[in-house]
Scaffold this motif. Sequence first.
Motif, PDB file in Angstrom:
ATOM      1  N   THR A 226       0.881  -1.171   0.000  1.00 15.85           N
ATOM      2  CA  THR A 226       0.000   0.000   0.000  1.00 15.85           C
ATOM      3  C   THR A 226       0.920   1.223   0.000  1.00 15.85           C
ATOM      4  OG1 THR A 226      -0.096   0.324   2.402  1.00 15.85           O
ATOM      5  CG2 THR A 226      -1.631  -1.303   1.443  1.00 15.85           C
ATOM      6  N   PRO A 227       0.399   2.414  -0.190  1.00 12.14           N
ATOM      7  CA  PRO A 227       1.268   3.593  -0.126  1.00 12.14           C
ATOM      8  C   PRO A 227       1.989   3.739   1.205  1.00 12.14           C
ATOM      9  CG  PRO A 227      -0.818   4.151  -1.176  1.00 12.14           C
ATOM     10  CD  PRO A 227      -0.961   2.761  -0.656  1.00 12.14           C
ATOM     11  N   GLU A 228       1.485   3.110   2.261  1.00 14.32           N
ATOM     12  CA  GLU A 228       2.096   3.240   3.585  1.00 14.32           C
ATOM     13  C   GLU A 228       2.844   1.996   4.043  1.00 14.32           C
ATOM     14  OE1 GLU A 228      -1.332   3.679   3.192  1.00 14.32           O
ATOM     15  OE2 GLU A 228      -1.069   5.824   2.751  1.00 14.32           O
ATOM     16  N   THR A 229       2.857   0.922   3.243  1.00 15.93           N
ATOM     17  CA  THR A 229       3.429  -0.342   3.708  1.00 15.93           C
ATOM     18  C   THR A 229       4.483  -0.866   2.751  1.00 15.93           C
ATOM     19  OG1 THR A 229       1.309  -0.920   4.734  1.00 15.93           O
ATOM     20  CG2 THR A 229       2.911  -2.697   4.443  1.00 15.93           C
ATOM     21  N   LEU A 230       5.671  -1.202   3.305  1.00 19.11           N
ATOM     22  CA  LEU A 230       6.767  -1.756   2.525  1.00 19.11           C
ATOM     23  C   LEU A 230       6.925  -3.242   2.825  1.00 19.11           C
ATOM     24  CD1 LEU A 230       9.501   0.974   3.135  1.00 19.11           C
ATOM     25  CD2 LEU A 230       8.142   0.668   1.060  1.00 19.11           C
ATOM     26  N   LYS A 231       7.203  -4.000   1.782  1.00 22.75           N
ATOM     27  CA  LYS A 231       7.545  -5.413   1.905  1.00 22.75           C
ATOM     28  C   LYS A 231       8.970  -5.574   1.390  1.00 22.75           C
ATOM     29  CE  LYS A 231       6.130  -9.992   0.189  1.00 22.75           C
ATOM     30  NZ  LYS A 231       5.119 -10.712  -0.644  1.00 22.75           N
ATOM     31  N   LEU A 232       9.915  -5.837   2.300  1.00 28.61           N
ATOM     32  CA  LEU A 232      11.324  -5.939   1.945  1.00 28.61           C
ATOM     33  C   LEU A 232      11.789  -7.380   2.128  1.00 28.61           C
ATOM     34  CD1 LEU A 232      12.708  -2.749   3.736  1.00 28.61           C
ATOM     35  CD2 LEU A 232      11.904  -2.974   1.372  1.00 28.61           C
ATOM     36  N   TYR A 233      12.442  -7.940   1.108  1.00 29.83           N
ATOM     37  CA  TYR A 233      12.890  -9.328   1.163  1.00 29.83           C
ATOM     38  C   TYR A 233      14.205  -9.438   1.935  1.00 29.83           C
ATOM     39  CZ  TYR A 233       9.303 -10.713  -2.178  1.00 29.83           C
ATOM     40  OH  TYR A 233       8.098 -10.965  -2.776  1.00 29.83           O
ATOM     41  N   ILE A 234      14.345 -10.537   2.688  1.00 31.22           N
ATOM     42  CA  ILE A 234      15.532 -10.712   3.530  1.00 31.22           C
ATOM     43  C   ILE A 234      16.790 -10.938   2.701  1.00 31.22           C
ATOM     44  CG2 ILE A 234      14.200 -11.627   5.461  1.00 31.22           C
ATOM     45  CD1 ILE A 234      15.097 -14.430   4.669  1.00 31.22           C
ATOM     46  N   THR A 235      16.634 -11.306   1.432  1.00 31.15           N
ATOM     47  CA  THR A 235      17.800 -11.495   0.566  1.00 31.15           C
ATOM     48  C   THR A 235      18.286 -10.193  -0.049  1.00 31.15           C
ATOM     49  OG1 THR A 235      16.329 -11.957  -1.304  1.00 31.15           O
ATOM     50  CG2 THR A 235      17.130 -13.846  -0.029  1.00 31.15           C
ATOM     51  N   GLN A 236      17.523  -9.112   0.115  1.00 33.32           N
ATOM     52  CA  GLN A 236      17.846  -7.839  -0.539  1.00 33.32           C
ATOM     53  C   GLN A 236      18.329  -6.770   0.418  1.00 33.32           C
ATOM     54  OE1 GLN A 236      17.551  -9.997  -3.045  1.00 33.32           O
ATOM     55  NE2 GLN A 236      17.436  -8.106  -4.220  1.00 33.32           N
ATOM     56  N   VAL A 237      18.091  -6.955   1.695  1.00 37.33           N
ATOM     57  CA  VAL A 237      18.494  -5.948   2.676  1.00 37.33           C
ATOM     58  C   VAL A 237      19.293  -6.618   3.779  1.00 37.33           C
ATOM     59  CG1 VAL A 237      16.530  -4.442   2.217  1.00 37.33           C
ATOM     60  CG2 VAL A 237      16.343  -6.187   4.003  1.00 37.33           C
ATOM     61  N   VAL A 238      20.140  -5.832   4.401  1.00 34.05           N
ATOM     62  CA  VAL A 238      20.888  -6.269   5.588  1.00 34.05           C
ATOM     63  C   VAL A 238      20.350  -5.488   6.770  1.00 34.05           C
ATOM     64  CG1 VAL A 238      23.141  -6.371   6.701  1.00 34.05           C
ATOM     65  CG2 VAL A 238      22.940  -6.833   4.262  1.00 34.05           C
ATOM     66  N   VAL A 239      19.967  -6.195   7.817  1.00 38.53           N
ATOM     67  CA  VAL A 239      19.422  -5.568   9.016  1.00 38.53           C
ATOM     68  C   VAL A 239      20.362  -5.889  10.166  1.00 38.53           C
ATOM     69  CG1 VAL A 239      17.428  -5.354  10.529  1.00 38.53           C
ATOM     70  CG2 VAL A 239      17.096  -5.935   8.111  1.00 38.53           C
ATOM     71  N   GLU A 240      20.898  -4.849  10.780  1.00 35.95           N
ATOM     72  CA  GLU A 240      21.855  -5.050  11.866  1.00 35.95           C
ATOM     73  C   GLU A 240      21.545  -4.112  13.019  1.00 35.95           C
ATOM     74  OE1 GLU A 240      25.846  -4.724  10.515  1.00 35.95           O
ATOM     75  OE2 GLU A 240      25.791  -6.666   9.495  1.00 35.95           O
ATOM     76  N   PRO A 241      21.869  -4.525  14.233  1.00 35.44           N
ATOM     77  CA  PRO A 241      21.700  -3.617  15.380  1.00 35.44           C
ATOM     78  C   PRO A 241      22.484  -2.339  15.168  1.00 35.44           C
ATOM     79  CG  PRO A 241      22.134  -5.855  16.126  1.00 35.44           C
ATOM     80  CD  PRO A 241      22.363  -5.851  14.646  1.00 35.44           C
ATOM     81  N   HIS A 242      21.935  -1.243  15.630  1.00 34.79           N
ATOM     82  CA  HIS A 242      22.568   0.058  15.440  1.00 34.79           C
ATOM     83  C   HIS A 242      23.866   0.143  16.251  1.00 34.79           C
ATOM     84  CE1 HIS A 242      23.110   4.352  14.962  1.00 34.79           C
ATOM     85  NE2 HIS A 242      23.164   4.482  16.272  1.00 34.79           N
ATOM     86  N   VAL A 243      24.985   0.364  15.533  1.00 39.23           N
ATOM     87  CA  VAL A 243      26.290   0.548  16.181  1.00 39.23           C
ATOM     88  C   VAL A 243      26.995   1.688  15.460  1.00 39.23           C
ATOM     89  CG1 VAL A 243      28.469  -0.499  16.884  1.00 39.23           C
ATOM     90  CG2 VAL A 243      26.420  -1.911  16.719  1.00 39.23           C
ATOM     91  N   GLY A 244      26.736   2.907  15.855  1.00 38.31           N
ATOM     92  CA  GLY A 244      27.378   4.062  15.235  1.00 38.31           C
ATOM     93  C   GLY A 244      27.135   4.122  13.742  1.00 38.31           C
TER      94      GLY A 244
END
Length: 413
Positions: A226-244
């Motif tokens: 939807t205009p307000e909802t994103l679907k991001l694939y785990i093979t396309q993005v890297v998600v990591e805890p915030h460290v600087g």
Amino acid sequence: MADLAISAKTHGVGVFLELRKRLQSGSLILGKDVAANPADVFVTGGVSSLHIQTPAGEVTLILPPGFSYVEESCTVTPGGREELHFRLQISVSHDKIEDTSYSIVETLRAQETYCFYCQTCTTRLLEDRSFKRVLPLPNGNWNAIVDDWCCHPDPFANKKMLPRAEDCLLGDTFFLLARDGSCEQTLLQEESPADSQDSQDPKKACHRKTLVYCTSCSSVLGEALTPETLKLYITQVVVEPHVGDRKPESLVNRSFFLEKTVAARLAELSNSLSSFHFSVQTPNGKPFLLLWLLNSDSIIVSVPEWSANPSTCHNSSPRAARALKLLYVRCSRVDVEQQEIITSWEVNATGHPVVLPLKVCEELLQVIDDSNATLPASMRRMRAYEHTADAMGGATGTHVQPITHLDYLRWAV
């Protein structure tokens, strides 16, 4: 699979070792260029290592902590024409084994701050996110069994499960996030072209998706539901805890990132669903690749042909890696027998759907083909397998199938 040609160039194998943690045993395969006579092969163990001495040279293989070779347990077994095969025993100290290979889907937590990066170019896609709720979505087949849950008409019909502003909803292979103002400079949306087959069939409506791209490198990251909802694939993005301002290390190699991400996720789904059959599909539901997971406790290590680089056997100490062992059949260029397998899986809902973008499906197949090409020749393919009604949803017995390919997907070093 008579016409299934592996695109990758096959390589000879000097040494190939597979260890099974649960069985506490292993298989050792040597190419005939390394040793032509089993009597010329000497195997000894060290501290988390295996030392192999042959007429062509010697090599030390580094094993994971807790693994050790049982001395004098290596015995010859029947092998291929150009290979020597051995069986050996190992001992495993479980208190020294660390099982830390989890996908981001399993490790994402509420009330923690995460950074989202493009896997291709390392661009930070979203402002740091801290979610109040991190919730799993139903698995991909939930619509098919909703009648078993409810005694009245389907209450979920024509309804989408969408996240609230500070939610992260987790699918098998994707995240659902609320879009915010930080996306305007980093994400681009564009309507996808109509499916070519659907556009030629007047009875089918043309379904177009709004694709989400990285503005820096134009890689497809997912979809805008939807205009307000994103679907991001785990093979396309890297998600990591915030460290600087640290950028993710996993962007170094695309193929290894894809292999590790998919393998870890398949292992998790297999454990949680007690399923060993997976159908890798494109977002429009078309099967691209059928996978049959054989085991997830393999430890593998290999050394290429020593004749190509004799110094390798003296100076290198290859390190073993955890891997999934699987059979795979691609769903393109199929003959009649292959089509029967694919149809059987679809009709009986045998394979749990693993949905990935088409380009990622093609990348994954290339990774698997390349890995398959590095295996010993005797292990690259199988012509038959046994299946039962419980396992495959068909008649009990042994059925000769078109050639299926064997591979290992690494998911931890």
